[in-house]
Design an enzyme around this catalytic site. Structure first.
Site, PDB file in Angstrom:
ATOM      1  CG  HIS A 107      -1.063 -13.032   6.849  1.00  0.00           C
ATOM      2  ND1 HIS A 107      -2.190 -13.773   7.082  1.00  0.00           N
ATOM      3  CD2 HIS A 107      -1.313 -12.328   5.726  1.00  0.00           C
ATOM      4  CE1 HIS A 107      -3.087 -13.529   6.141  1.00  0.00           C
ATOM      5  NE2 HIS A 107      -2.578 -12.650   5.298  1.00  0.00           N
TER       6      HIS A 107
ATOM      7  CG  ASP B 275      -6.291 -13.146  -5.310  1.00  0.00           C
ATOM      8  OD1 ASP B 275      -6.773 -13.119  -6.445  1.00  0.00           O
ATOM      9  OD2 ASP B 275      -5.478 -12.314  -4.887  1.00  0.00           O
TER      10      ASP B 275
ATOM     11  CG  HIS C 138      -2.060  -1.044   1.037  1.00  0.00           C
ATOM     12  ND1 HIS C 138      -3.285  -0.756   0.473  1.00  0.00           N
ATOM     13  CD2 HIS C 138      -2.074  -2.363   1.325  1.00  0.00           C
ATOM     14  CE1 HIS C 138      -4.033  -1.852   0.453  1.00  0.00           C
ATOM     15  NE2 HIS C 138      -3.316  -2.846   0.971  1.00  0.00           N
TER      16      HIS C 138
END
Length: 404
Positions: free
Chosen positions: A104, A343, A17
């Site tokens: 993650h 996704d 980002h």
């Protein structure tokens, strides 16, 4: 590190980002025709929002060549490539201030650097692969123009839905149909189906499996198979930089990857040696080749001129919208319901990424071998080889070997 390659060097930059992502490519030969549309086609195949099987994040991923070209050809100087992040929503990730998300890299990045990107996974995000695809497209164009190399990847399994060649269990390992597929499959064949599997019926079942997971706010993984055709023989640097080792390095550096196999792979371990060995035969073209190519085009870490083929395993995407029991950074039990746009399956968008990494590995190997041949040509010819060896080497056409 964020750099890959020895002579063809790629450095990627950017977080999920931040203002932009991209790369610097150093070591590209001068005189290669290159414009932004050459790169854009593969970026379009990688971009989000292509269908209801991918994240709805609306990024156009428009690339700009910042340096290293003039009048549509490369100068031999570093090529700068930039892609802006336009559809940013960092506020979707405020929960990561409290929770390291399951599976993650939030916690491991914090442990390593003492700080981490506050949104979207930072450098661990698949946004980083934009630079790889852009650079890989340049490498692939050189390989195709110089040697006729063709690289095609496709989705071969999603969850438990597999292409037929993965169901075979006999000593032949792979059917004649699969070997014919490796000979003929094109990117146009692959892109006919949104899952990017060239088998129509299997592709539809894969699509249904992905949509089923999406409807449950869940995700699925699978495998991508890649074939590289018209590979020059002699590529690879034993002992530690064998070509299959470099391919494994490149593929397992991609986000979400969990496995790599080449040629007969793990299935080949079920055979006896006399079943697995790959006899040499004289081809109709008058040149030596292998009968079955169970080696996947590489022996002793060096390409033999046959097709390279390998398979890469991708795990289910870690970000799902289901509430998950986990813990905060200080170890307090809690429930995390991730937000953001994700996704349900990375495989359709990962196809051009796998192709790009294969291109980067091969391009670096080609430049290294070209340097070796150029240095050797300054010396007197080798005359001590047996006549049969010298005769076989002279049969190799210019386009079938790396020479300087």
């Amino acid at each position: 590190m964020s750099r890959f390659g020895t002579l063809f060097r790629v450095t990627t930059y950017g977080e999920s980002h931040c203002k932009s992502v991209g790369c610097i490519v150093d070591g590209c030969p001068p005189g290669l025709p290159l414009v932004e549309s050459d790169i854009q086609k593969q970026l379009n195949r990688r971009r989000p929002g292509q269908s209801n099987l991918t994240t709805p994040r609306d990024e156009k991923d428009q690339v700009t060549i910042q340096s290293g070209t003039e009048f549509g050809v490369t100068l031999g100087t570093p090529i700068g490539l930039s892609v802006p992040n336009q559809d940013q929503r960092p506020h979707d990730y405020t929960e990561t201030d409290f929770y390291p998300r399951p599976s993650h890299a939030d916690w491991t990045y914090l442990l390593k650097y003492g700080v981490k990107a506050s949104s979207g996974g930072g450098r661990a995000s698949a946004r980083e692969t934009i630079g790889r695809v852009a650079a890989g497209t340049i490498a692939e164009k050189y390989l195709h123009m110089a040697y006729g190399v063709e690289i095609v990847a496709f989705v071969s399994s999603v969850s438990s839905v597999k292409m037929p060649f993965l169901e075979s269990d006999d000593e032949d390992l792979f059917s004649d149909d699969f070997m014919q597929l490796l000979n003929t499959v094109t990117r146009d064949d692959v892109d006919q189906h949104i899952v990017r599997c060239p088998d129509k019926d299997v592709s539809e079942r894969m699509r249904e499996r992905i949509l089923e997971a999406k409807s449950k706010s869940d995700s699925v993984g699978g495998t991508i198979t890649c074939v590289v055709r018209n590979v020059p023989p002699g590529l690879g640097e034993p002992c530690f930089d064998k070509l299959e080792a470099m391919l494994a390095h490149g593929m397992l550096s991609l986000p979400s990857t969990k496995g790599f196999e080449i040629g007969s792979g793990f299935r080949g371990t079920t055979l006896f040696g006399h079943q697995h060995n790959d006899p040499w035969v004289m081809g109709t073209n008058g040149k030596l080749g292998t009968k079955t190519n169970r080696s996947g085009g590489i022996q002793g870490g060096i390409t033999n001129g046959e097709h390279i083929y390998f398979r890469v395993a991708f795990k289910p995407p870690a970000t799902i919208s289901q509430p998950q029991k986990t813990a905060t950074y200080d170890g307090t039990d809690g429930v995390l319901a991730a937000r953001g746009r994700h996704d349900p399956c990375v495989l359709p968008r990962a196809v051009p990424i796998v192709e790009a990494m294969a291109s980067l590995v091969l391009m670096d190997a080609v430049l290294i071998q070209q340097a070796r041949h150029t240095a050797t040509k300054l010396l007197p010819p080798i005359t001590t080889l047996p006549p049969t060896m010298l005769g076989a080497l002279t049969k190799l056409d210019k386009n079938e070997q790396v020479d300087g």
